[in-house]
Design an enzyme around this catalytic site. Structure first.
Site, PDB file in Angstrom:
ATOM      1  N   HIS A 122       0.599 -27.740 -32.835  1.00 52.65           N
ATOM      2  CA  HIS A 122      -0.810 -27.352 -32.727  1.00 52.65           C
ATOM      3  C   HIS A 122      -1.215 -26.731 -34.051  1.00 52.65           C
ATOM      4  O   HIS A 122      -0.392 -26.576 -34.952  1.00 52.65           O
ATOM      5  CB  HIS A 122      -1.021 -26.345 -31.585  1.00 52.65           C
ATOM      6  CG  HIS A 122      -0.354 -25.025 -31.808  1.00 52.65           C
ATOM      7  ND1 HIS A 122       0.929 -24.767 -31.360  1.00 52.65           N
ATOM      8  CD2 HIS A 122      -0.745 -23.896 -32.456  1.00 52.65           C
ATOM      9  CE1 HIS A 122       1.268 -23.530 -31.704  1.00 52.65           C
ATOM     10  NE2 HIS A 122       0.283 -22.983 -32.375  1.00 52.65           N
ATOM     11  N   HIS A 158      -1.153 -24.602 -25.913  1.00 56.02           N
ATOM     12  CA  HIS A 158      -2.281 -24.895 -26.788  1.00 56.02           C
ATOM     13  C   HIS A 158      -1.993 -26.142 -27.617  1.00 56.02           C
ATOM     14  O   HIS A 158      -0.905 -26.312 -28.143  1.00 56.02           O
ATOM     15  CB  HIS A 158      -2.683 -23.739 -27.701  1.00 56.02           C
ATOM     16  CG  HIS A 158      -1.580 -22.946 -28.331  1.00 56.02           C
ATOM     17  ND1 HIS A 158      -0.263 -22.997 -27.949  1.00 56.02           N
ATOM     18  CD2 HIS A 158      -1.610 -22.062 -29.363  1.00 56.02           C
ATOM     19  CE1 HIS A 158       0.442 -22.178 -28.685  1.00 56.02           C
ATOM     20  NE2 HIS A 158      -0.320 -21.610 -29.557  1.00 56.02           N
ATOM     21  N   HIS A 195      -2.825 -21.393 -39.357  1.00 52.03           N
ATOM     22  CA  HIS A 195      -1.474 -21.937 -39.457  1.00 52.03           C
ATOM     23  C   HIS A 195      -1.351 -23.304 -38.801  1.00 52.03           C
ATOM     24  O   HIS A 195      -2.096 -23.645 -37.885  1.00 52.03           O
ATOM     25  CB  HIS A 195      -0.423 -20.976 -38.866  1.00 52.03           C
ATOM     26  CG  HIS A 195      -0.455 -20.847 -37.374  1.00 52.03           C
ATOM     27  ND1 HIS A 195      -1.107 -19.820 -36.717  1.00 52.03           N
ATOM     28  CD2 HIS A 195       0.082 -21.607 -36.390  1.00 52.03           C
ATOM     29  CE1 HIS A 195      -0.957 -19.959 -35.415  1.00 52.03           C
ATOM     30  NE2 HIS A 195      -0.240 -21.043 -35.180  1.00 52.03           N
ATOM     31  N   HIS A 218       5.474 -14.078 -28.914  1.00 57.37           N
ATOM     32  CA  HIS A 218       4.086 -13.785 -28.597  1.00 57.37           C
ATOM     33  C   HIS A 218       3.963 -13.350 -27.146  1.00 57.37           C
ATOM     34  O   HIS A 218       4.652 -13.883 -26.270  1.00 57.37           O
ATOM     35  CB  HIS A 218       3.234 -15.049 -28.722  1.00 57.37           C
ATOM     36  CG  HIS A 218       3.058 -15.546 -30.100  1.00 57.37           C
ATOM     37  ND1 HIS A 218       2.573 -14.790 -31.122  1.00 57.37           N
ATOM     38  CD2 HIS A 218       3.297 -16.760 -30.647  1.00 57.37           C
ATOM     39  CE1 HIS A 218       2.504 -15.512 -32.215  1.00 57.37           C
ATOM     40  NE2 HIS A 218       2.968 -16.710 -31.968  1.00 57.37           N
ATOM     41  N   TYR A 256       6.154 -16.855 -38.426  1.00 52.09           N
ATOM     42  CA  TYR A 256       5.083 -17.299 -39.314  1.00 52.09           C
ATOM     43  C   TYR A 256       5.536 -17.128 -40.751  1.00 52.09           C
ATOM     44  O   TYR A 256       6.059 -16.064 -41.114  1.00 52.09           O
ATOM     45  CB  TYR A 256       3.808 -16.480 -39.120  1.00 52.09           C
ATOM     46  CG  TYR A 256       3.106 -16.762 -37.822  1.00 52.09           C
ATOM     47  CD1 TYR A 256       2.476 -17.982 -37.615  1.00 52.09           C
ATOM     48  CD2 TYR A 256       3.077 -15.814 -36.810  1.00 52.09           C
ATOM     49  CE1 TYR A 256       1.836 -18.252 -36.414  1.00 52.09           C
ATOM     50  CE2 TYR A 256       2.428 -16.080 -35.611  1.00 52.09           C
ATOM     51  CZ  TYR A 256       1.811 -17.297 -35.419  1.00 52.09           C
ATOM     52  OH  TYR A 256       1.174 -17.556 -34.232  1.00 52.09           O
ATOM     53  N   GLU A 308       4.029 -22.175 -38.723  1.00 55.50           N
ATOM     54  CA  GLU A 308       4.759 -21.491 -37.661  1.00 55.50           C
ATOM     55  C   GLU A 308       5.916 -22.378 -37.207  1.00 55.50           C
ATOM     56  O   GLU A 308       5.764 -23.591 -37.105  1.00 55.50           O
ATOM     57  CB  GLU A 308       3.819 -21.261 -36.469  1.00 55.50           C
ATOM     58  CG  GLU A 308       4.483 -20.545 -35.285  1.00 55.50           C
ATOM     59  CD  GLU A 308       3.559 -20.360 -34.083  1.00 55.50           C
ATOM     60  OE1 GLU A 308       2.654 -21.207 -33.895  1.00 55.50           O
ATOM     61  OE2 GLU A 308       3.736 -19.370 -33.344  1.00 55.50           O
TER      62      GLU A 308
END
Lengths: 311, 311, 311, 311
Positions: free
Chosen positions: C154, C203, C218, C250, C259, C269
């Site tokens: 993503h 996501h 990112h 996260h 990251y 990432e």
């Protein structure tokens, strides 16, 4: 001093039926680092994170099995002391000269009551793990070439007179019993298997009672994690390596394991996990009725091939 | 015998500002096993896979920090031998009677050149890890209550005269140097930090040069895997534990780590991985310019709080 | 049919300051598979386990950032349908001819309210993952060359009008909101960040409200496990890659993450874990006071660089 | 919209021989969350990270096996559409009223050519995963109670007419073929096994050609990682659960797996890993001679119990 006397499993010489096939197998599939060939034609390997020049040595022969196992002792004084103690106990000892094995000092050899040739030595050249001694990264390319075990961890040997071996290792060589597996109640629960440590590993060497002397059950190679054990199993599948058991967890030692055979039929283990026992800890006992869970904790299966096949 | 003399880090007494808050924290969040309270009001804990009665002891006090660290030695003869050797070196030693700490024998106490009270003892009651010594499963309920470390692994202490500590530990107590961190070239590369082992752990105790004597940098608690380190980090997040660094990997020792603070501001580490050095291995050196990677290998960051905050 | 319309993030074209340095970085450190260079000089990469010809494209430019992001749709009819729907909504669309990108069909391009160029396309040549479609092993050599992510997972984009983006993605493009981060209560809790999925990933694209249009926060590359995230962090340390945050987890999406910045300053990432939401699941909300734990669950830290630095 | 029609495996009703023994097994060993008992005496469970009220339902019966499998569809319109399409194809369908199962809407039932009762439904109450929808931690206590799978992942069913099932699932229900196992060359390589997906999982349902209709091979429960699969294997060992195969990795789907039997002899799988296929990906084929590696990638063993034992 905290660790003295016998320090660690240092080398094991394995007989293989076809040297070139075996060299490729140990180098490319098992992922050991090849460090030399001697005038006798023996091929020397080390595991990537070992610092000594060699730990696994292959010798071409007509039948598979183990020639000898050697342990490194802390220094030459310790070597001399063990020689005196072994002689005092009535064991015949022999000295093999420095250089008979590549980069290895004088070796004190004797035969165990179980019929295995066993060695002690004080010197083997440090060649390092390739990462250097100044600001080293945690690992390098050798750690991902093939299965890539960290070290020669221990071996399991089959033979008679295991109780005599136990006395010798615990009374003379400074080992202690960490775990043991008992035989059936109706047989008086004799010790079928003993796991002996000279460090705070769960075993530096282990023995199983067996009528035929001098047999090899497996050479164990250390992996860093359960995920690395899985990676080893994937590489075995990719290379059609014959697997005996695993991946699974042992009840004995809690180790995470796969047993497989090299092209000559010698069994080897890729082994992670376990716990770190100290000398004051009492040994753990596995009774015969729970032996299956000791071997293969999840399933409790008594794998016949594991029990019977040795080289 | 292979492991003699000083065997392992045995106990550490930590000063906390509020005993009830701290007891709850160490029991429910860190997941230690509470084993008793003594007449002085001290609260005793062990890690689940330790066999001794206690390893982490909390004492209510006005300021945080460490009261003393104790190492278990192999037997009373060793204890007596160390007493003679320490006296011969000119150190004052003291004997604390058996029973002054719960389930703990006589302790030999002396003050390190770095200003820390340090103890040796030969006896502490084995209470086991709750799994028994016959056919034990690999783990039980205590292994999943809170962070649930396996053992008190080591501590890092800050104080002056680190070179004198090093001499004492290596010349008298049988430790050896496994890794070290050097100061800047322009200062002549003095040893800023030393990692000392009495086993084949990368460190059983470590010291950092620091002007103020007797300070605690962190108590380290052993985890079984990188995934268990992650689980520890999740539990810290759930409980709003103040984290200093991590999860990450050290360059020094290769350890996988999180540093966090207890409610009194004492730093503790949850620590996995690393490698297993032997006494014949030469030490690894980290130069000052790579110190950041020694501390936090991926990022190379020199975390200020890590360097400056001690209790 | 179960999955129709927009299928997945397909490609992202990134601007780099020095093409050769960046090519080496993405090939040797990130471990992408280089699949070609086009007449414009753009370099094409795919992740090892992707089947399409390319996913990450580098273009030399004077400033870092993202040129455009493209999603693959199920077929040409879907592409035409989206064109009609976008035009009906008043958005200008453009068609780029097949072959403008290597091995890629016609692309429908339009500009998002956040100022990003966004594309849909139905065709890109399948080149496979190198393991074949008959009896494939689970992985091969490309899976261990550098960090070796599995797929372009993503991207997170910064720009204005995030609510308009949300309407466009959910009402026209068939995405749904999986998680969101709210602003402060005193500001009325506006949506600062939205995580949108067209699959059952947490996501497929995400947006953060930001005054400057068309910015890249990112590019996310998928890893197989937390241990692979650690391996990525080791490789970053070995190569002195500049790390922003991690390894950590996260709170939002539960993802396991690092990251870091490429040599041009574009953030990427390496991302594992998370959960798999379905279309009927209600979105998860992170309030402003817990935003730190949403970003870095263990520590709860609001990393300034993460919040402010974009390209 | 991106995911429409059939969304996911929703529930499976399993026949057990002793309800109380089975309830304890699924609750305490497998670690499902018990959510209710209906007037018929059926016991309802969900996996901890599922949001729907139930997924695994136990019914006391004289013989083990599966009563029916149900998939959730996106909405009632989809349900009606499937009813029309099934009838148009000549299949008899039935409507079971809302409430016949706890917290579950009207169900459309029909019999597959393989003899299994199969259901579609649009409504089941969301009860959540216990972590809430605002600032949720990544997991909670239910994630460590017993084996604690994340979700009901898929099931493998044995029966005749697998090719008719394939046509029905791919032509009417919107599934696609992800992998398949072929029979021997001399038999013309018929499809012995098909793995069908309605998402980007490697399989939401799978079928194996078998003369007897309506048989259950296994119910698969999703684990988060290979280390969680190990934890499952430890818990099986602790509880003497009968294990069929594993832990190991499948060649087909790359999944990490253990197969074991519940107290009634129904096989269940704890399953992690795998890859995430998209609708445009061509299926993977396993030939008969490599079927062993498809089943158990490391060993390549054709476990007889796996092939022959169903309920």
């Amino acid at each position: 001093m905290a660790i003295t006397g016998v320090m660690r499993p240092g080398h094991i010489q394995i007989r293989v039926l076809d040297l070139e096939i075996s060299r490729k197998f140990y180098r490319d599939v098992v992922g050991l680092v090849e460090t030399g060939t001697d005038p006798q034609g023996r091929v020397y390997f080390k595991c990537w994170d070992e610092r000594d020049h060699n730990s696994v040595i292959l010798r071409q022969a007509d039948r598979a099995g183990v020639d000898f196992v050697g342990f490194r002792v802390s220094d030459r004084a310790a070597l001399d002391g063990f020689e005196r103690a072994l002689k005092a106990r009535g064991l015949a000892t022999d000295r093999l000269p420095a250089g008979e094995m590549l980069e290895t000092g004088e070796r004190l050899r004797f035969t165990l009551p179980s019929g295995h040739d066993f060695e002690l030595y004080a010197d083997k050249t440090h060649v390092g793990n390739g990462l250097g001694l100044v600001n080293p990264p945690p690992w390098g390319a050798d750690a991902e070439r093939g299965i890539a075990p960290i070290r020669f961890d221990h071996c399991l040997l089959y033979g008679p007179n295991v109780q005599e071996n136990k006395a010798l290792f615990t009374e003379v060589l400074g080992f202690r019993l960490v775990e043991r597996i008992l035989g059936p109640k109706e047989a008086g629960e004799p010790e079928l298997a003993i796991f002996l440590s000279c460090s705070h590993k769960t075993h530096d060497i282990a023995f199983v009672e067996h009528p035929e002397p001098g047999k090899l059950h497996h050479v164990s190679l250390r992996m860093a994690s359960w995920e690395k054990v899985q990676r080893a199993s994937d590489i075995m599948g990719m290379n059609k390596v014959s697997i005996d058991i695993g991946p699974t967890r042992h009840g004995t030692t809690r180790g995470e394991t796969i047993y497989a055979w090299d092209p000559s039929g010698n069994r080897f283990e890729t082994f992670a996990g376990g716990y770190e026992p100290y000398p004051d800890w009492e040994p753990i006992t596995w009774t015969f009725d729970e032996f299956g869970h000791g071997l293969d904790f999840p399933t409790g299966k008594l794998h016949e091939s594991f029990l019977g096949v040795v080289t």
